[in-house]
Enzyme design. Structure first.
Site, PDB file in Angstrom:
ATOM      1  N   HIS A 162       0.853  -1.187   0.000  1.00 56.72           N
ATOM      2  CA  HIS A 162       0.000   0.000   0.000  1.00 56.72           C
ATOM      3  C   HIS A 162       0.896   1.247   0.000  1.00 56.72           C
ATOM      4  O   HIS A 162       2.033   1.195   0.497  1.00 56.72           O
ATOM      5  CB  HIS A 162      -0.883   0.007   1.256  1.00 56.72           C
ATOM      6  CG  HIS A 162      -2.019  -0.983   1.198  1.00 56.72           C
ATOM      7  ND1 HIS A 162      -3.066  -0.967   2.092  1.00 56.72           N
ATOM      8  CD2 HIS A 162      -2.265  -2.006   0.334  1.00 56.72           C
ATOM      9  CE1 HIS A 162      -3.912  -1.943   1.789  1.00 56.72           C
ATOM     10  NE2 HIS A 162      -3.448  -2.596   0.743  1.00 56.72           N
ATOM     11  N   GLU A 202       0.931   3.809   1.839  1.00 56.14           N
ATOM     12  CA  GLU A 202       1.409   4.204   3.174  1.00 56.14           C
ATOM     13  C   GLU A 202       2.610   3.371   3.603  1.00 56.14           C
ATOM     14  O   GLU A 202       3.582   3.895   4.146  1.00 56.14           O
ATOM     15  CB  GLU A 202       0.306   4.026   4.235  1.00 56.14           C
ATOM     16  CG  GLU A 202      -0.954   4.815   3.988  1.00 56.14           C
ATOM     17  CD  GLU A 202      -2.022   3.972   3.288  1.00 56.14           C
ATOM     18  OE1 GLU A 202      -1.712   3.364   2.241  1.00 56.14           O
ATOM     19  OE2 GLU A 202      -3.155   3.945   3.780  1.00 56.14           O
ATOM     20  N   CYS A 242      -6.041   1.567   6.050  1.00 58.23           N
ATOM     21  CA  CYS A 242      -6.601   0.283   6.478  1.00 58.23           C
ATOM     22  C   CYS A 242      -5.957  -0.084   7.828  1.00 58.23           C
ATOM     23  O   CYS A 242      -5.018   0.576   8.268  1.00 58.23           O
ATOM     24  CB  CYS A 242      -6.287  -0.782   5.424  1.00 58.23           C
ATOM     25  SG  CYS A 242      -4.557  -1.276   5.428  1.00 58.23           S
ATOM     26  N   CYS A 281      -2.044  -0.450   7.641  1.00 59.18           N
ATOM     27  CA  CYS A 281      -1.288   0.795   7.521  1.00 59.18           C
ATOM     28  C   CYS A 281      -1.446   1.677   8.763  1.00 59.18           C
ATOM     29  O   CYS A 281      -0.499   2.366   9.164  1.00 59.18           O
ATOM     30  CB  CYS A 281      -1.720   1.548   6.265  1.00 59.18           C
ATOM     31  SG  CYS A 281      -1.309   0.644   4.748  1.00 59.18           S
TER      32      CYS A 281
END
Lengths: 157, 157
Positions: free
Chosen positions: B50, B52, B80, B83
């Site tokens: 992701h 992040e 999420c 993260c």
């Protein structure tokens, strides 16, 4: 070899590197080892480099696919919310762990990631496998840290 | 440049690579950019890649330290659980995000990682920054995916 034994080997190796002793292994549906790893947060200067994250990413690299359906993640300690959610994203079928972690766990404790209605993929979970052995490794490590801290005048945590 | 604008640039670049358009940037206490990234889960064959996670790890590498105290993580979408927990492990001081994510978010929705009593480090959170622009990017991307899916006979998701 039993996956939890491999995870324990990785955890002991992590302790030998001065890392929090947690180890993980990803096996496929036939029990073959795709990847194994121990915690490397300090060595890699990466607070996200938990054993589970490293093993999941390495297993996906080994397979050449971003997801690992049918695979099992075995780890010596209850995964934290980050690793629990990562296992879900990797579509891991089964999460097996050793010691329960009331302070940092995110499966049976804390954020309980898999209990959220919005968790799209919930793996089967088996906790408490070789719990005594897995937990003892961590207790010994932190007891030594506190002792060394006390010797340095830093006091116990 | 305003960090959310940088995050939006990264999100648009991710869309251009066929990735879910989410972008993130890590800035230090003076507002200097330490790292920026867009989602690369498909390209890297890594379900944990992701925006992040990539930005946090790159920022820590840039600093040569596993933790990022005093830093801000700015992202186009509510992080999420994976993260959100990673931001806590990296000791991020402030999480700023654009669109809220009722389906996959882990800050204001779902596992609500920072609300767990066991979350050791809870960043300050600011949600809804340029929410319309950040959300529109995702809606456009998924509408196109559904349209393409329908064209291929796969049907809408």
């Amino acid at each position: 070899m039993d996956p939890i034994k491999i995870a324990l080997e990785e955890a002991r190796a992590a302790a030998g590197r001065g890392e929090v002793p947690v180890g993980a292994v990803v096996t496929d549906g036939r029990g073959r080892v795709l990847a194994r790893a121990g915690n490397r947060t300090e060595e890699l200067r990466d607070a996200s480099a938990h054993a589970e994250m490293l093993a999941l990413r390495a297993a996906a690299r080994a397979r050449g696919e971003p997801r690992l359906p049918g695979c099992t993640l075995t780890v010596t300690l209850e995964p934290c919310p980050m690793c629990a959610q990562a296992a879900s994203f990797f579509r891991i079928a089964r999460v097996v762990f050793g010691a329960y972690d009331p302070k940092g766990g995110g499966v049976d404790h804390g954020a309980r990631v898999y209990a959220a209605a919005s968790c799209h993929h919930v793996p089967e979970v088996v906790g408490g496998v070789r719990e005594g052995e897995c937990g003892a490794l961590l207790r010994t490590f932190f007891a030594a840290l506190r002792r060394d801290g006390a010797n340095c005048g830093a006091g116990a945590a």
